[in-house]
Write an enzyme that holds these catalytic residues in place. Structure first.
Site, PDB file in Angstrom:
ATOM      1  N   LYS A 198     -11.092  35.119 116.883  1.00  0.00           N
ATOM      2  CA  LYS A 198     -11.875  36.028 116.033  1.00  0.00           C
ATOM      3  C   LYS A 198     -11.029  37.217 115.629  1.00  0.00           C
ATOM      4  O   LYS A 198     -10.692  38.069 116.447  1.00  0.00           O
ATOM      5  CB  LYS A 198     -13.111  36.552 116.782  1.00  0.00           C
ATOM      6  CG  LYS A 198     -14.004  37.362 115.842  1.00  0.00           C
ATOM      7  CD  LYS A 198     -14.876  38.370 116.573  1.00  0.00           C
ATOM      8  CE  LYS A 198     -14.433  39.806 116.415  1.00  0.00           C
ATOM      9  NZ  LYS A 198     -14.265  40.288 115.055  1.00  0.00           N
ATOM     10  N   GLU A 273      -5.481  44.308 126.370  1.00  0.00           N
ATOM     11  CA  GLU A 273      -4.456  45.246 125.898  1.00  0.00           C
ATOM     12  C   GLU A 273      -5.203  46.327 125.137  1.00  0.00           C
ATOM     13  O   GLU A 273      -5.853  46.028 124.132  1.00  0.00           O
ATOM     14  CB  GLU A 273      -3.487  44.554 124.939  1.00  0.00           C
ATOM     15  CG  GLU A 273      -2.583  43.546 125.571  1.00  0.00           C
ATOM     16  CD  GLU A 273      -1.584  44.150 126.522  1.00  0.00           C
ATOM     17  OE1 GLU A 273      -1.386  45.389 126.492  1.00  0.00           O
ATOM     18  OE2 GLU A 273      -1.026  43.389 127.315  1.00  0.00           O
ATOM     19  N   CYS A 307      -0.969  51.177 119.170  1.00  0.00           N
ATOM     20  CA  CYS A 307      -1.269  51.593 120.549  1.00  0.00           C
ATOM     21  C   CYS A 307      -0.033  52.206 121.187  1.00  0.00           C
ATOM     22  O   CYS A 307      -0.136  52.945 122.157  1.00  0.00           O
ATOM     23  CB  CYS A 307      -1.822  50.439 121.367  1.00  0.00           C
ATOM     24  SG  CYS A 307      -0.871  48.951 121.194  1.00  0.00           S
ATOM     25  N   GLU A 409      -6.772  59.354 122.560  1.00  0.00           N
ATOM     26  CA  GLU A 409      -6.092  58.549 121.558  1.00  0.00           C
ATOM     27  C   GLU A 409      -6.705  58.822 120.180  1.00  0.00           C
ATOM     28  O   GLU A 409      -7.900  58.610 119.973  1.00  0.00           O
ATOM     29  CB  GLU A 409      -6.214  57.060 121.896  1.00  0.00           C
ATOM     30  CG  GLU A 409      -5.357  56.206 120.981  1.00  0.00           C
ATOM     31  CD  GLU A 409      -5.454  54.715 121.305  1.00  0.00           C
ATOM     32  OE1 GLU A 409      -6.571  54.232 121.544  1.00  0.00           O
ATOM     33  OE2 GLU A 409      -4.398  54.050 121.291  1.00  0.00           O
TER      34      GLU A 409
HETATM   35  P1  ADP Z   1     -11.184  49.374 116.856  1.00  0.00           P
HETATM   36  O1  ADP Z   1     -12.114  50.443 117.277  1.00  0.00           O
HETATM   37  O2  ADP Z   1      -9.782  49.794 116.868  1.00  0.00           O
HETATM   38  O3  ADP Z   1     -11.597  48.627 115.620  1.00  0.00           O
HETATM   39  P2  ADP Z   1     -12.310  47.476 118.663  1.00  0.00           P
HETATM   40  O4  ADP Z   1     -11.961  47.465 120.099  1.00  0.00           O
HETATM   41  O5  ADP Z   1     -13.669  47.882 118.265  1.00  0.00           O
HETATM   42  O6  ADP Z   1     -11.162  48.306 117.994  1.00  0.00           O
HETATM   43  O7  ADP Z   1     -12.073  46.051 118.022  1.00  0.00           O
HETATM   44  C1  ADP Z   1     -11.121  45.124 118.474  1.00  0.00           C
HETATM   45  C2  ADP Z   1     -11.722  43.736 118.348  1.00  0.00           C
HETATM   46  O8  ADP Z   1     -12.842  43.655 119.224  1.00  0.00           O
HETATM   47  C3  ADP Z   1     -12.257  43.409 116.959  1.00  0.00           C
HETATM   48  O9  ADP Z   1     -12.005  42.054 116.655  1.00  0.00           O
HETATM   49  C4  ADP Z   1     -13.744  43.667 117.101  1.00  0.00           C
HETATM   50  O10 ADP Z   1     -14.527  42.932 116.196  1.00  0.00           O
HETATM   51  C5  ADP Z   1     -13.986  43.191 118.521  1.00  0.00           C
HETATM   52  N1  ADP Z   1     -15.196  43.739 119.142  1.00  0.00           N
HETATM   53  C6  ADP Z   1     -15.841  44.886 118.856  1.00  0.00           C
HETATM   54  N2  ADP Z   1     -16.929  45.034 119.628  1.00  0.00           N
HETATM   55  C7  ADP Z   1     -16.975  43.951 120.442  1.00  0.00           C
HETATM   56  C8  ADP Z   1     -17.870  43.520 121.482  1.00  0.00           C
HETATM   57  N3  ADP Z   1     -18.928  44.221 121.834  1.00  0.00           N
HETATM   58  N4  ADP Z   1     -17.584  42.360 122.104  1.00  0.00           N
HETATM   59  C9  ADP Z   1     -16.493  41.632 121.781  1.00  0.00           C
HETATM   60  N5  ADP Z   1     -15.626  41.979 120.808  1.00  0.00           N
HETATM   61  C10 ADP Z   1     -15.853  43.117 120.147  1.00  0.00           C
END
Ligand code: ADP
Length: 522
Positions: A198, A273, A307, A409
């Protein structure tokens, strides 16, 4: 964090008129069981150009948990055949994938700049990282070393082999939209796993390009499955899916915690990560011009959205004034603009939420923390900037270690300079944050370099180089809130995507009881 993304404009069946008007926009699909298929929801989300949000790059499936189930079923169906395919044969397909990535590097880089914003040189680097990772890790097809060791009984053989983990869920962020998926995908495949991938909702196209290349390379149906959509739905459905034995996640520390909790509930393997607050220490004997080049590259490359970004510059008092004035002079020359323009140094940030968050931190730096804004600090929104997410490269100076801008961050084109009296003080400031990804020191003194190397509690450390620039054959990852002990890249990544099986072969023809039967020595 799971935020509202830039691609919020859903196109539902009800919006067919609007869709017809925009019929030139390309429609993309999920890849499940070797077929390109729409989401069962029938809904789409838009992939927008952060340099000009009128530019709709494509529409991607707004997938649901049903789509995830279908993808997991496809991965399950493909698993036995793939794991029984000899690793050198699996690797041959990956070498072919590497060739396809090379042949398409420029096109993939251009697509990535359009959807993610970073300048073409850097998106070329992102694709190159995927190529390097593919070639390096495909080489493991003829290694995947286990080991043999003496057994404690006579006529008994002991060895250890790697076996695939099973079905893996890969959840990736937008800042390295081809490199990071490849870091997870390629080792997962060489180890004999099948995957559901995904990508981040802001950058589905680059990962789609990678998956298209997998198809072209002849990777069998069901081995790689792509499901696009939001983290809260698709990501959560993956982390909670009982058949996904492993979730490999890169993203924010907040989301990583949610992912890790869901995995802990069902006893799934979870590799994380996450964030960083990386420091460059500049000692009084440093080559100052070199340190400034490293600081600028580390702080403003990818508009600070790495990061490993150099978000803290800890500078010895004896060279502090000189360093700050030269740094500011240099930062003011950086050209902000569309990453597709070769003259641009700093592209846009990813989306409107990012602008809000970064501008919020700039306010905090000025008002709450009381640091000195040495340059930048403004959103650019006129003329060519009017439809994009542009922020001036920003330097805060005279900061102290406890300030929020020196602790949290920001993930944008903002860096913070802190004065220090000594190496010990600099090390303590550098270690005094919740993250532990990368750190660097600029010094000409070997003793100082080694002291810092020993004392910095990070996963990556550089001497006379910036905090960014990891290479694929060394392990990548961090300590504390950056990770949970795993390392990607290198051969160490194999420990994420394979599990050890210890094998004992007793050819004595009799019962031999370890720890109980005493063997007579000569
Ligand atoms: P950012 O804030 O930098 O966009 P995220 O950690 O929200 O980083 O997103 C990193 C990945 O995690 C993306 O593919 C996002 O769709 C996914 N993601 C966001 N929320 C969830 C969740 N609750 N469970 C699993 N994956 C998630």
């Amino acid at each position: 964090m799971a935020q509202a993304k830039k691609a919020v404009a859903k196109t539902s069946r009800k919006q067919t008129t609007r869709s017809a008007v925009r019929s030139a926009v390309k429609i993309y699909q999920n890849y499940i069981g070797g077929k390109w298929v729409p989401s069962e929801s029938g809904e789409m989300f838009e992939d927008l150009n952060p340099a000009d949000n009128r530019d709709i790059i494509g529409r991607f499936p707004l997938s649901t948990s049903d789509d995830v189930n279908r993808a997991v079923n496809a991965a399950q169906e493909a698993f036995d055949r793939w794991r029984h395919t000899p690793a050198p044969r699996r690797a041959e397909l990956l070498f072919r994938l590497g060739e396809i990535l090379i042949a398409n590097k420029d096109r993939f880089a251009a697509d990535m700049t359009r959807e993610m914003g970073k300048v073409l040189k850097e998106t070329g680097g992102d694709v190159q990282e995927a190529i390097d990772c593919t070639y390096y890790t495909a080489g493991e097809g003829r290694r995947l070393h286990g080991f043999t060791t003496p057994a404690e009984m006579p006529d008994k053989f002991a060895m250890c082999v790697r076996q695939p983990v099973g079905l893996c869920g890969l959840i990736t962020p937008w800042n390295f939209p081809m490199a990071i998926p490849s870091w997870k995908l390629i080792p997962a495949l060489v180890c004999g796993n099948t995957v559901v991938l995904k990508p981040a909702e802001d950058t589905p196209l680059s990962t789609y390009n990678l998956v298209m290349a997998c198809e072209e390379a002849g990777i069998p149906p069901g081995v790689v499955n792509l499901v696009t959509g939001y983290g809260e739905t698709v990501g959560a459905a993956m982390t909670n899916h009982p058949a996904l034995r492993l979730i490999a996640f890169t993203g924010s520390t907040e989301t990583g915690r949610i992912v890790a909790s869901a995995c802990a509930e069902r006893n799934a393997i979870c590799s994380l990560e996450m964030g960083g607050k990386n420091a460059i220490i500049v000692m009084d004997d440093a080559d100052i011009d070199l340190a400034i080049e490293g600081a600028v590259w580390g702080a403003f490359g990818t508009s600070g959205q790495r990061c490993t970004a150099s978000s803290r510059l800890i500078v010895h008092k004896r060279v502090y004034k000189q360093f700050v004035s030269k740094l500011v002079e240099h930062v003011k020359t950086l050209r902000v603009g569309n990453g597709a323009d070769p003259k641009t140094d700093v592209g846009p940030v990813i989306n409107a939420d990012a602008v809000e968050k970064i501008m919020g931190y700039i306010q905090i730096g000025r008002n709450e923390d009381g640091a000195r804004l040495a340059c930048g600090g403004k959103r650019l929104s006129r003329g060519d900037y009017a439809h994009g997410y542009f922020i001036e490269p920003t330097v805060f100076a005279d900061a102290t270690a406890d300030m929020r801008i020196a602790q949290e961050e920001i993930f944008g084109p903002v860096t913070t300079v802190l004065p220090t009296n000594s190496l010990e003080d600099a090390i303590s400031i550098a270690n005094g944050v919740r993250y532990g990804l990368s750190a660097a020191i600029y010094t000409q003194n070997v003793n100082r370099a080694f002291r810092a190397m020993n004392e910095l509690y990070t996963g990556i450390f550089y001497v006379n180089a910036s905090t960014i620039g990891a290479e694929v054959h060394l392990p990548f990852g961090g300590t504390k809130a950056t990770g949970n002990g795993h390392r990607e890249a290198g051969t160490q990544v194999l420990d994420i995507f394979s599990e050890w099986k210890s094998i004992y072969v007793d050819f004595s023809g009799k019962l031999q009881r370890a720890q109980i039967d005493m063997i007579e020595t000569l």
